[in-house]
Design a protein around this motif. Structure first.
Motif, mmCIF file in Angstrom:
data_model
loop_
_atom_site.group_PDB
_atom_site.id
_atom_site.type_symbol
_atom_site.label_atom_id
_atom_site.label_comp_id
_atom_site.label_asym_id
_atom_site.label_seq_id
_atom_site.Cartn_x
_atom_site.Cartn_y
_atom_site.Cartn_z
ATOM 1 N N PHE A 1 -17.230 17.619 -17.231
ATOM 2 C CA PHE A 1 -16.776 17.800 -18.610
ATOM 3 C C PHE A 1 -15.527 18.668 -18.709
ATOM 4 O O PHE A 1 -15.228 19.195 -19.788
ATOM 5 N N THR B 1 -12.270 18.042 -18.820
ATOM 6 C CA THR B 1 -11.245 17.633 -19.783
ATOM 7 C C THR B 1 -11.820 17.283 -21.150
ATOM 8 O O THR B 1 -11.060 17.074 -22.103
ATOM 9 N N THR B 2 -13.144 17.221 -21.258
ATOM 10 C CA THR B 2 -13.756 16.869 -22.543
ATOM 11 C C THR B 2 -14.187 18.100 -23.334
ATOM 12 O O THR B 2 -14.488 17.993 -24.521
ATOM 13 N N LEU C 1 -13.681 11.456 -27.110
ATOM 14 C CA LEU C 1 -12.953 12.329 -26.195
ATOM 15 C C LEU C 1 -13.848 13.404 -25.606
ATOM 16 O O LEU C 1 -13.503 14.023 -24.596
ATOM 17 N N SER C 2 -15.019 13.622 -26.218
ATOM 18 C CA SER C 2 -15.960 14.616 -25.722
ATOM 19 C C SER C 2 -16.968 14.040 -24.727
ATOM 20 O O SER C 2 -17.801 14.774 -24.200
ATOM 21 N N SER D 1 -18.102 12.209 -21.218
ATOM 22 C CA SER D 1 -17.626 12.043 -19.841
ATOM 23 C C SER D 1 -17.436 10.578 -19.471
ATOM 24 O O SER D 1 -16.575 10.248 -18.661
ATOM 25 N N SER E 1 -13.842 9.669 -20.497
ATOM 26 C CA SER E 1 -12.840 10.691 -20.193
ATOM 27 C C SER E 1 -11.533 10.045 -19.738
ATOM 28 O O SER E 1 -11.478 8.877 -19.337
ATOM 29 N N ARG E 2 -10.480 10.853 -19.770
ATOM 30 C CA ARG E 2 -9.176 10.394 -19.297
ATOM 31 C C ARG E 2 -9.238 10.000 -17.824
ATOM 32 O O ARG E 2 -8.598 9.022 -17.402
ATOM 33 N N GLU E 3 -10.030 10.739 -17.020
ATOM 34 C CA GLU E 3 -10.171 10.422 -15.593
ATOM 35 C C GLU E 3 -10.748 9.033 -15.390
ATOM 36 O O GLU E 3 -10.373 8.336 -14.448
#
Length: 271
Positions: A12, A14-15, A216-217, A219, A222-224
């Motif tokens: 988590f 980046t979230t 966006l919160s 996993s 996520s951006r990854e």
């Protein structure tokens, strides 16, 4: 027995920044009901395991003498400590997780876990908690969910978008598989097999910004995991919500739930 989801300590990372804005808050009425059911008081300690940004330990801080909030993700702890700063001086924030539970942490009246139990080795966690929870104490699992049978036109297509973009997440696929045991089943096989469920359903006003922050919160989104597809998802969500919103706001039905688990010899007190 269900195999635990592989532990990823920075799942988590980046979230974390989006968690408070995106995830529905736990109902204050639910916190009060749980505190009363567990007969919390100034002499008691609380453990917030997998505390995330610290909503639960903050919510219970006025009901207890002291609390310990643990999370393996440094960024989550930073958000939690900032949230509780000056408001909950009786809460200590410390890096750690379910695999770090030991008698060295002391005894607790209540251990709360919010939206995190599925990330743990659940039988192992309950066995460790058995060494920490007072004889009359309990473990409480907290969750929130949108009420899907409500007449809310944007909800089904919104959920369909989240489903579309999260399908390839291995952890999500594991939780959705036939082999995955529910929390109720896992608890029923543990020493904390006496269960009490408390649920509060509320209609809330929610902003387009909050609903856009919700994926966006997660996993699984996520951006990854998604890369540039995350921007595509956010754009589609924004277009959907803008078509239904009034001045940037929508209605949502939220169910806040606590599953309180006690040892068989320590049933809930009569009320």
């Amino acid at each position: 027995m269900t195999a635990p989801i592989p532990f990823v300590p920075d799942r988590f990372k980046t979230t974390a920044a989006h968690y408070l804005a995106g995830r529905p808050a736990y109902s204050p009425r639910l916190i009060r009901r749980v505190a009363q059911s567990c007969q919390l008081g100034d002499a008691h300690r609380l453990l917030d395991l997998g505390c995330g940004p610290g909503q639960l330990s903050l919510a219970f801080s006025s009901w207890i003498g002291a609390g310990l909030a643990l999370d393996p993700e440094t960024e989550m702890l930073r958000v939690a400590a900032r949230l509780g700063s000056g408001i909950a001086p009786n809460i200590e924030y410390r890096k750690g997780g379910s695999y770090d539970l030991s008698p060295a942490l002391g005894r607790f009246r209540l251990a709360v876990i919010g939206r995190a139990f599925h990330w743990m080795d659940r039988p192992d966690t309950l066995a460790r908690l058995n060494e920490l929870i007072e004889p009359e104490g309990a473990v409480a699992l907290f969750s929130t969910a949108s009420v899907t049978d409500a007449a809310i036109p944007w909800l089904a297509p919104y959920r369909a978008l989240l489903e579309e973009y999260s399908q390839s997440d291995p952890a999500r696929l594991q939780r959705k598989s036939d082999e995955w045991e529910s929390h109720d089943v896992v608890l029923a096989k543990s020493l904390f097999a006496a269960l009490e469920r408390i649920s509060i359903v509320e209609t809330r006003r929610v902003s387009v910004e909050s609903l856009t922050a919700r994926p966006l919160s997660m996993s699984s989104l996520s951006r990854e995991r998604l890369g540039v597809r995350l921007d595509e998802l956010v754009a589609r969500i924004t277009a959907l919500l803008d078509a239904h919103a009034t001045n940037g706001w929508l209605d949502e039905r939220i169910e806040s739930t606590a599953l309180i688990a006690r040892r068989e010899a320590a049933q809930a007190p009569a009320r």
